[in-house]
Write a protein that holds these residues in place. Sequence first.
Motif, PDB file in Angstrom:
ATOM      1  N   GLY A 112       1.295 -18.814  64.946  1.00  0.00           N
ATOM      2  CA  GLY A 112       0.163 -18.649  64.051  1.00  0.00           C
ATOM      3  C   GLY A 112      -0.292 -17.211  63.929  1.00  0.00           C
ATOM      4  N   ASP A 113      -1.587 -17.036  63.687  1.00  0.00           N
ATOM      5  CA  ASP A 113      -2.132 -15.690  63.520  1.00  0.00           C
ATOM      6  C   ASP A 113      -2.741 -15.147  64.805  1.00  0.00           C
ATOM      7  OD1 ASP A 113      -4.398 -17.231  63.731  1.00  0.00           O
ATOM      8  OD2 ASP A 113      -5.227 -16.696  61.766  1.00  0.00           O
ATOM      9  N   ARG A 114      -2.405 -15.763  65.933  1.00  0.00           N
ATOM     10  CA  ARG A 114      -2.933 -15.279  67.210  1.00  0.00           C
ATOM     11  C   ARG A 114      -2.311 -13.921  67.541  1.00  0.00           C
ATOM     12  NH1 ARG A 114      -5.958 -19.347  69.490  1.00  0.00           N
ATOM     13  NH2 ARG A 114      -5.321 -21.494  68.994  1.00  0.00           N
ATOM     14  N   ARG A 115      -3.111 -13.074  68.147  1.00  0.00           N
ATOM     15  CA  ARG A 115      -2.656 -11.739  68.491  1.00  0.00           C
ATOM     16  C   ARG A 115      -1.762 -11.779  69.732  1.00  0.00           C
ATOM     17  NH1 ARG A 115      -1.925  -8.171  65.280  1.00  0.00           N
ATOM     18  NH2 ARG A 115      -2.043  -6.618  66.948  1.00  0.00           N
ATOM     19  N   PRO A 116      -0.781 -10.879  69.807  1.00  0.00           N
ATOM     20  CA  PRO A 116       0.039 -10.787  71.023  1.00  0.00           C
ATOM     21  C   PRO A 116      -0.841 -10.637  72.258  1.00  0.00           C
ATOM     22  CG  PRO A 116       0.937  -9.393  69.297  1.00  0.00           C
ATOM     23  CD  PRO A 116      -0.377  -9.895  68.780  1.00  0.00           C
ATOM     24  N   GLY A 117      -0.515 -11.405  73.290  1.00  0.00           N
ATOM     25  CA  GLY A 117      -1.282 -11.356  74.530  1.00  0.00           C
ATOM     26  C   GLY A 117      -2.394 -12.375  74.608  1.00  0.00           C
ATOM     27  N   SER A 118      -2.640 -13.132  73.535  1.00  0.00           N
ATOM     28  CA  SER A 118      -3.709 -14.128  73.588  1.00  0.00           C
ATOM     29  C   SER A 118      -3.337 -15.316  74.466  1.00  0.00           C
ATOM     30  CB  SER A 118      -4.072 -14.604  72.180  1.00  0.00           C
ATOM     31  OG  SER A 118      -2.950 -15.153  71.517  1.00  0.00           O
ATOM     32  N   HIS A 119      -2.042 -15.463  74.757  1.00  0.00           N
ATOM     33  CA  HIS A 119      -1.555 -16.451  75.729  1.00  0.00           C
ATOM     34  C   HIS A 119      -0.287 -15.875  76.335  1.00  0.00           C
ATOM     35  CE1 HIS A 119       0.426 -20.044  77.351  1.00  0.00           C
ATOM     36  NE2 HIS A 119      -0.782 -20.601  77.381  1.00  0.00           N
ATOM     37  N   PRO A 120      -0.081 -16.058  77.647  1.00  0.00           N
ATOM     38  CA  PRO A 120       1.103 -15.456  78.283  1.00  0.00           C
ATOM     39  C   PRO A 120       2.432 -15.873  77.666  1.00  0.00           C
ATOM     40  CG  PRO A 120      -0.439 -16.236  79.951  1.00  0.00           C
ATOM     41  CD  PRO A 120      -0.961 -16.716  78.628  1.00  0.00           C
ATOM     42  N   ALA A 121       2.488 -17.065  77.085  1.00  0.00           N
ATOM     43  CA  ALA A 121       3.754 -17.566  76.540  1.00  0.00           C
ATOM     44  C   ALA A 121       3.809 -17.517  75.014  1.00  0.00           C
ATOM     45  CB  ALA A 121       3.990 -19.004  77.004  1.00  0.00           C
ATOM     46  N   LEU A 122       2.857 -16.842  74.376  1.00  0.00           N
ATOM     47  CA  LEU A 122       2.858 -16.800  72.909  1.00  0.00           C
ATOM     48  C   LEU A 122       4.087 -16.044  72.410  1.00  0.00           C
ATOM     49  CD1 LEU A 122       1.056 -17.501  70.368  1.00  0.00           C
ATOM     50  CD2 LEU A 122       0.379 -15.091  70.450  1.00  0.00           C
ATOM     51  N   PRO A 123       4.945 -16.684  71.600  1.00  0.00           N
ATOM     52  CA  PRO A 123       6.158 -15.998  71.128  1.00  0.00           C
ATOM     53  C   PRO A 123       5.874 -15.133  69.899  1.00  0.00           C
ATOM     54  CG  PRO A 123       6.164 -18.257  70.350  1.00  0.00           C
ATOM     55  CD  PRO A 123       4.910 -18.097  71.170  1.00  0.00           C
ATOM     56  N   ILE A 124       6.326 -13.886  69.944  1.00  0.00           N
ATOM     57  CA  ILE A 124       6.099 -12.945  68.846  1.00  0.00           C
ATOM     58  C   ILE A 124       7.423 -12.395  68.320  1.00  0.00           C
ATOM     59  CG2 ILE A 124       5.066 -10.732  68.199  1.00  0.00           C
ATOM     60  CD1 ILE A 124       3.012 -12.935  68.588  1.00  0.00           C
ATOM     61  N   ALA A 126      10.108 -31.861  69.325  1.00  0.00           N
ATOM     62  CA  ALA A 126       9.716 -31.420  67.982  1.00  0.00           C
ATOM     63  C   ALA A 126      10.853 -31.674  66.997  1.00  0.00           C
ATOM     64  CB  ALA A 126       9.342 -29.945  67.989  1.00  0.00           C
ATOM     65  N   THR A 127      10.497 -32.106  65.800  1.00  0.00           N
ATOM     66  CA  THR A 127      11.504 -32.355  64.771  1.00  0.00           C
ATOM     67  C   THR A 127      11.554 -31.239  63.731  1.00  0.00           C
ATOM     68  OG1 THR A 127       9.956 -33.596  63.368  1.00  0.00           O
ATOM     69  CG2 THR A 127      11.201 -34.844  65.016  1.00  0.00           C
ATOM     70  N   GLU A 128      10.504 -30.421  63.673  1.00  0.00           N
ATOM     71  CA  GLU A 128      10.443 -29.306  62.734  1.00  0.00           C
ATOM     72  C   GLU A 128       9.699 -28.146  63.384  1.00  0.00           C
ATOM     73  OE1 GLU A 128       9.118 -30.249  58.784  1.00  0.00           O
ATOM     74  OE2 GLU A 128       9.931 -32.290  58.884  1.00  0.00           O
ATOM     75  N   LEU A 129       9.819 -26.974  62.764  1.00  0.00           N
ATOM     76  CA  LEU A 129       9.177 -25.763  63.272  1.00  0.00           C
ATOM     77  C   LEU A 129       8.309 -25.141  62.193  1.00  0.00           C
ATOM     78  CD1 LEU A 129      12.371 -24.187  64.862  1.00  0.00           C
ATOM     79  CD2 LEU A 129      10.521 -25.320  66.133  1.00  0.00           C
ATOM     80  N   HIS A 130       7.168 -24.599  62.608  1.00  0.00           N
ATOM     81  CA  HIS A 130       6.344 -23.797  61.708  1.00  0.00           C
ATOM     82  C   HIS A 130       6.064 -22.468  62.388  1.00  0.00           C
ATOM     83  CE1 HIS A 130       3.485 -22.547  58.731  1.00  0.00           C
ATOM     84  NE2 HIS A 130       2.563 -22.356  59.663  1.00  0.00           N
ATOM     85  N   ILE A 131       6.350 -21.369  61.670  1.00  0.00           N
ATOM     86  CA  ILE A 131       6.352 -20.042  62.299  1.00  0.00           C
ATOM     87  C   ILE A 131       5.637 -19.028  61.420  1.00  0.00           C
ATOM     88  CG2 ILE A 131       7.884 -18.137  62.976  1.00  0.00           C
ATOM     89  CD1 ILE A 131       9.930 -20.305  63.791  1.00  0.00           C
ATOM     90  N   HIS A 132       4.912 -18.107  62.076  1.00  0.00           N
ATOM     91  CA  HIS A 132       4.368 -16.916  61.426  1.00  0.00           C
ATOM     92  C   HIS A 132       5.222 -15.729  61.885  1.00  0.00           C
ATOM     93  CE1 HIS A 132       0.111 -18.327  60.234  1.00  0.00           C
ATOM     94  NE2 HIS A 132       0.835 -19.412  60.518  1.00  0.00           N
ATOM     95  N   PRO A 133       6.015 -15.136  60.997  1.00  0.00           N
ATOM     96  CA  PRO A 133       6.837 -13.987  61.403  1.00  0.00           C
ATOM     97  C   PRO A 133       5.949 -12.788  61.761  1.00  0.00           C
ATOM     98  CG  PRO A 133       7.605 -14.931  59.320  1.00  0.00           C
ATOM     99  CD  PRO A 133       6.271 -15.532  59.604  1.00  0.00           C
ATOM    100  N   HIS A 134       6.402 -12.005  62.747  1.00  0.00           N
ATOM    101  CA  HIS A 134       5.711 -10.786  63.163  1.00  0.00           C
ATOM    102  C   HIS A 134       6.696  -9.623  63.155  1.00  0.00           C
ATOM    103  CE1 HIS A 134       2.824 -13.764  64.532  1.00  0.00           C
ATOM    104  NE2 HIS A 134       1.964 -12.805  64.833  1.00  0.00           N
ATOM    105  N   ASP A 135       6.192  -8.449  62.825  1.00  0.00           N
ATOM    106  CA  ASP A 135       7.064  -7.274  62.813  1.00  0.00           C
ATOM    107  C   ASP A 135       7.138  -6.636  64.202  1.00  0.00           C
ATOM    108  OD1 ASP A 135       4.759  -5.722  63.184  1.00  0.00           O
ATOM    109  OD2 ASP A 135       4.621  -5.155  61.066  1.00  0.00           O
ATOM    110  N   ALA A 136       7.785  -5.491  64.292  1.00  0.00           N
ATOM    111  CA  ALA A 136       8.012  -4.845  65.595  1.00  0.00           C
ATOM    112  C   ALA A 136       6.724  -4.391  66.258  1.00  0.00           C
ATOM    113  CB  ALA A 136       8.958  -3.662  65.416  1.00  0.00           C
ATOM    114  N   THR A 137       5.648  -4.231  65.488  1.00  0.00           N
ATOM    115  CA  THR A 137       4.357  -3.830  66.067  1.00  0.00           C
ATOM    116  C   THR A 137       3.569  -5.024  66.585  1.00  0.00           C
ATOM    117  OG1 THR A 137       3.020  -4.023  64.042  1.00  0.00           O
ATOM    118  CG2 THR A 137       4.300  -1.974  64.357  1.00  0.00           C
ATOM    119  N   GLY A 138       4.045  -6.239  66.300  1.00  0.00           N
ATOM    120  CA  GLY A 138       3.317  -7.444  66.685  1.00  0.00           C
ATOM    121  C   GLY A 138       2.420  -7.986  65.600  1.00  0.00           C
TER     122      GLY A 138
END
Length: 241
Positions: free
Chosen positions: A9-21, A38-50
């Motif tokens: 989602g739109d969570r900032r890097p570091g908001s959870h130890p396991a948040l994938p960016i 899970a049968t499907e995935l929903h993703i918010h892409p992030h760039d190299a800056t997070g």
Amino acid sequence: MRIVACLNGDRRPGSHPALPISVGQLVEDARTAVAAGATELHIHPHDATGAQSLEPQVLTPLLLELRAVLPKTPISVTTSLSAEPDAWRRFDMVQRWGELPDSATVNLHEPGSVEIARLLIDRRVGVEAGLWSVDAARILAASGLVSGFTHVLVEPEGATAGEALGNAERIDAVLDHAEIELPRLLHGKDDTVWAVLDTAIASGRDVRIGLEDTLTGPEGEEVESNAALVEMAVARMAAMA
């Protein structure tokens, strides 16, 4: 029943130890979430800056890596203005996408939502209508594009579970009045997640769960990962079957 893992989602890097960016984190997290049920995935892409990004050069390598590992798993991506606040820049980015997701969510309360939905439909990308409010449901009904959408995401606003579920009922009433028969997924956010999830399961709706929607389990405990959240959701579905 669809079980959509919403990984970051739109969570900032570091908001959870396991948040994938990063791409690598998202691919590994997606693999474990699918293994958990899970049968499907929903993703918010992030760039190299997070930061979130809808740029083609950010989305394309992510989709390619995910499909190399999970070729049969449908992938949805965001088009939220939280990822690109300028509606015209967002339109340009989506228009330039090379590798296309299986579907994309469009929040119909946001400026430019109907235009971005029409573009996605023209590009043969499945479109999921994100409905946060009654007004958003009315926009869907009036858009003239209902036949081009694949699903409805009822994402009711509300500070409490009661408020969120009441809002969901009002959104459903608009959809029913407009005779919109698209499959409806129901989900909450943070404090409303688990009560809304249980309601969705009890009513036989599609569900979603992941660190985008909550960082805690049913008892308020911090969860280990997206896979752990999916496992909890699957267990609740089994218990309520």
